[in-house]
Design an enzyme around this catalytic site. Structure first.
Site, mmCIF file in Angstrom:
data_model
loop_
_atom_site.group_PDB
_atom_site.id
_atom_site.type_symbol
_atom_site.label_atom_id
_atom_site.label_comp_id
_atom_site.label_asym_id
_atom_site.label_seq_id
_atom_site.Cartn_x
_atom_site.Cartn_y
_atom_site.Cartn_z
ATOM 1 N N GLN A 184 0.756 -1.086 0.091
ATOM 2 C CA GLN A 184 0.035 0.011 -0.112
ATOM 3 C C GLN A 184 0.988 1.148 0.011
ATOM 4 O O GLN A 184 1.864 1.493 0.994
ATOM 5 C CB GLN A 184 -0.956 -0.098 1.391
ATOM 6 C CG GLN A 184 -1.928 -1.242 1.300
ATOM 7 C CD GLN A 184 -3.141 -1.243 0.554
ATOM 8 O OE1 GLN A 184 -3.269 -0.025 -0.330
ATOM 9 N NE2 GLN A 184 -3.533 -2.183 0.178
ATOM 10 N N TYR A 212 -7.115 -12.691 -2.360
ATOM 11 C CA TYR A 212 -6.157 -11.456 -2.710
ATOM 12 C C TYR A 212 -5.245 -11.023 -1.408
ATOM 13 O O TYR A 212 -5.437 -9.891 -1.105
ATOM 14 C CB TYR A 212 -6.890 -10.516 -3.309
ATOM 15 C CG TYR A 212 -7.805 -10.748 -4.311
ATOM 16 C CD1 TYR A 212 -7.571 -10.909 -5.617
ATOM 17 C CD2 TYR A 212 -9.290 -10.914 -3.985
ATOM 18 C CE1 TYR A 212 -8.434 -11.190 -6.726
ATOM 19 C CE2 TYR A 212 -10.126 -11.448 -4.834
ATOM 20 C CZ TYR A 212 -9.777 -11.346 -6.242
ATOM 21 O OH TYR A 212 -10.758 -11.786 -7.149
ATOM 22 N N GLU A 233 -3.326 -16.285 -2.469
ATOM 23 C CA GLU A 233 -2.782 -15.161 -3.056
ATOM 24 C C GLU A 233 -2.017 -15.799 -4.224
ATOM 25 O O GLU A 233 -1.335 -16.946 -4.185
ATOM 26 C CB GLU A 233 -1.539 -14.561 -2.250
ATOM 27 C CG GLU A 233 -0.611 -13.505 -2.916
ATOM 28 C CD GLU A 233 -1.288 -12.148 -3.679
ATOM 29 O OE1 GLU A 233 -0.833 -12.378 -4.818
ATOM 30 O OE2 GLU A 233 -2.541 -11.830 -3.007
ATOM 31 N N CYS A 318 -10.170 -0.493 -4.873
ATOM 32 C CA CYS A 318 -9.345 0.615 -4.910
ATOM 33 C C CYS A 318 -10.086 1.282 -6.308
ATOM 34 O O CYS A 318 -9.558 2.118 -6.986
ATOM 35 C CB CYS A 318 -8.056 0.173 -5.474
ATOM 36 S SG CYS A 318 -7.975 -1.040 -6.553
ATOM 37 N N GLU A 352 -10.186 4.935 -2.459
ATOM 38 C CA GLU A 352 -10.258 3.604 -1.934
ATOM 39 C C GLU A 352 -11.471 3.619 -1.040
ATOM 40 O O GLU A 352 -11.809 4.472 -0.341
ATOM 41 C CB GLU A 352 -9.032 3.181 -1.084
ATOM 42 C CG GLU A 352 -8.628 1.822 -1.059
ATOM 43 C CD GLU A 352 -7.519 1.133 -1.681
ATOM 44 O OE1 GLU A 352 -7.391 0.138 -1.741
ATOM 45 O OE2 GLU A 352 -7.031 2.046 -2.516
#
Length: 362
Positions: A184, A212, A233, A318, A352
């Site tokens: 991030q 994710y 992931e 996002c 976001e």
């Protein structure tokens, strides 16, 4: 290029919020939307610059879309204070060394709130022993880890990661953030997102399915609210970092599987078996909540259908446009309990969003 003026920050945020309300005008949002503003300056922890060679000197530069000639960058006010300090010292050192500057075309900075940093130098030439000696001297002088990259070549002088410490609800979490892996960019807002997610899921219990999961950014914080966590992931780099971060934070109720969300949905639905799940008893989990933090494209239809079966859906997005399309479908089975806005990218149109949905009674 867009001018950064902290005096106009609130006005720009208000304009984005107005656009958000327009985007979601046909979605039943809660009466109160929680808004988390960013620091107006020095909020960005990573940055990538083009190197522009002119009159025998190398300059940091950026390109405006459609323009061939770049803008020379002498300061980067949205970048962390550490990025700005390193830009100044690195420019001097690069221009003092023909070995370091020759065919250098890009520089990447990765910094943290805890003061750690990593610099990656990218070249249009093969890096040799002479370059490595010069880079080692550079690393010693500036006190920051350096990596060299060229085509099919990566030279790590010391390490290829930074260590970040994030403060969430009176507790610190340590994260390994690897060069080339996703992190991030706005660490302050990231702390807000983590605290918000922790608070909204505090009394859920049961087991958590996370798709994710990246480097375990949310996983490490949310695990305390659930009996067990199964996280997926697809990126090898991120899975390795997530595993290291769980260990660093002494978290032992999480299993991470390297799979895409699409494949995992098929496995959970019993469409076909997967070797990576052969040692995991999916039927032993009592999932109450699914956590989703997808890329800008949003959720695929299979993942949306899977999410509709959970009591609670925690969704970090996002991209408000793809979030809106997903919420249209999820609204058939769930209602929106909480909606938050996190201004991760000030001075851009990006926002976001965080959404908590609960299953409606039939």
């Amino acid at each position: 290029m867009q001018t950064v003026n902290p005096d106009n920050y609130q006005q720009q945020l208000d304009e984005k919020l107005s656009e958000l309300h327009t985007t979601f005008r046909d979605i039943p949002l809660p009466e109160k939307i929680e808004v988390y503003p960013s620091e107006p300056l020095h909020f960005r922890m990573r940055a990538e610059f083009r190197i522009w060679h002119e009159n025998g000197r190398a300059h940091f530069a950026m390109n405006e879309t459609g323009q061939k000639t770049p803008y020379i960058i002498t300061e980067f006010p949205i970048g962390s204070v550490l990025i700005n300090r390193l830009m100044t010292s690195l420019t001097i050192k690069i221009n003092a060394s023909s070995i370091l500057s020759r065919r250098l075309f890009s520089v990447e900075f990765l910094t943290t709130l805890s003061g750690d940093a990593l610099i990656t130098l990218l070249y249009h030439r093969k890096l040799d022993d002479e370059w490595q000696s010069a880079a080692e001297a550079l690393q010693q002088r500036i006190g920051v880890a350096v990596i060299g990259r060229s085509r099919k070549q990566k030279i790590t002088l010391e390490r290829d990661y930074v260590l970040e410490r994030l403060h969430v609800n009176h507790k610190y979490y340590q994260y390994q953030q690897v060069e080339g892996g996703f992190t991030q960019p706005n660490a302050g807002i990231n702390q807000n997102m983590l605290a918000w997610s922790l608070d909204k899921t505090r009394d859920f219990g049961g087991d958590l399915l996370e798709l994710y999961c990246g480097n375990g950014n949310f996983t490490c914080v949310l695990a305390q609210n659930f009996n067990r966590v199964l996280a997926t992931e697809i990126s090898k780099i991120s899975v390795r970092s997530a595993t290291a971060n769980l260990y660093s934070n002494r978290i032992d109720n999480v299993i991470i599987v390297r799979m895409s969300s699409e494949d995992f949905c098929q496995a959970l639905e019993g469409v076909r078996p997967f070797r990576r799940l052969q040692d995991i008893d999916l039927h032993s989990y009592r999932f109450s909540t699914i956590f989703l933090d997808p890329p800008r494209a949003g959720l695929d239809s299979l993942t949306v259908q899977l999410a509709m079966k959970f009591d609670n859906i925690l969704y970090i997005s996002c991209n408000p446009l793809t979030l809106r399309e997903n919420l249209k479908v999820l609204g058939n089975s769930h209602r929106i309990e909480h909606f938050a806005v996190f201004d991760q990218f000030p001075y851009t149109h990006h926002l976001e969003c965080g959404v908590l949905l609960k299953k409606t009674s039939l």
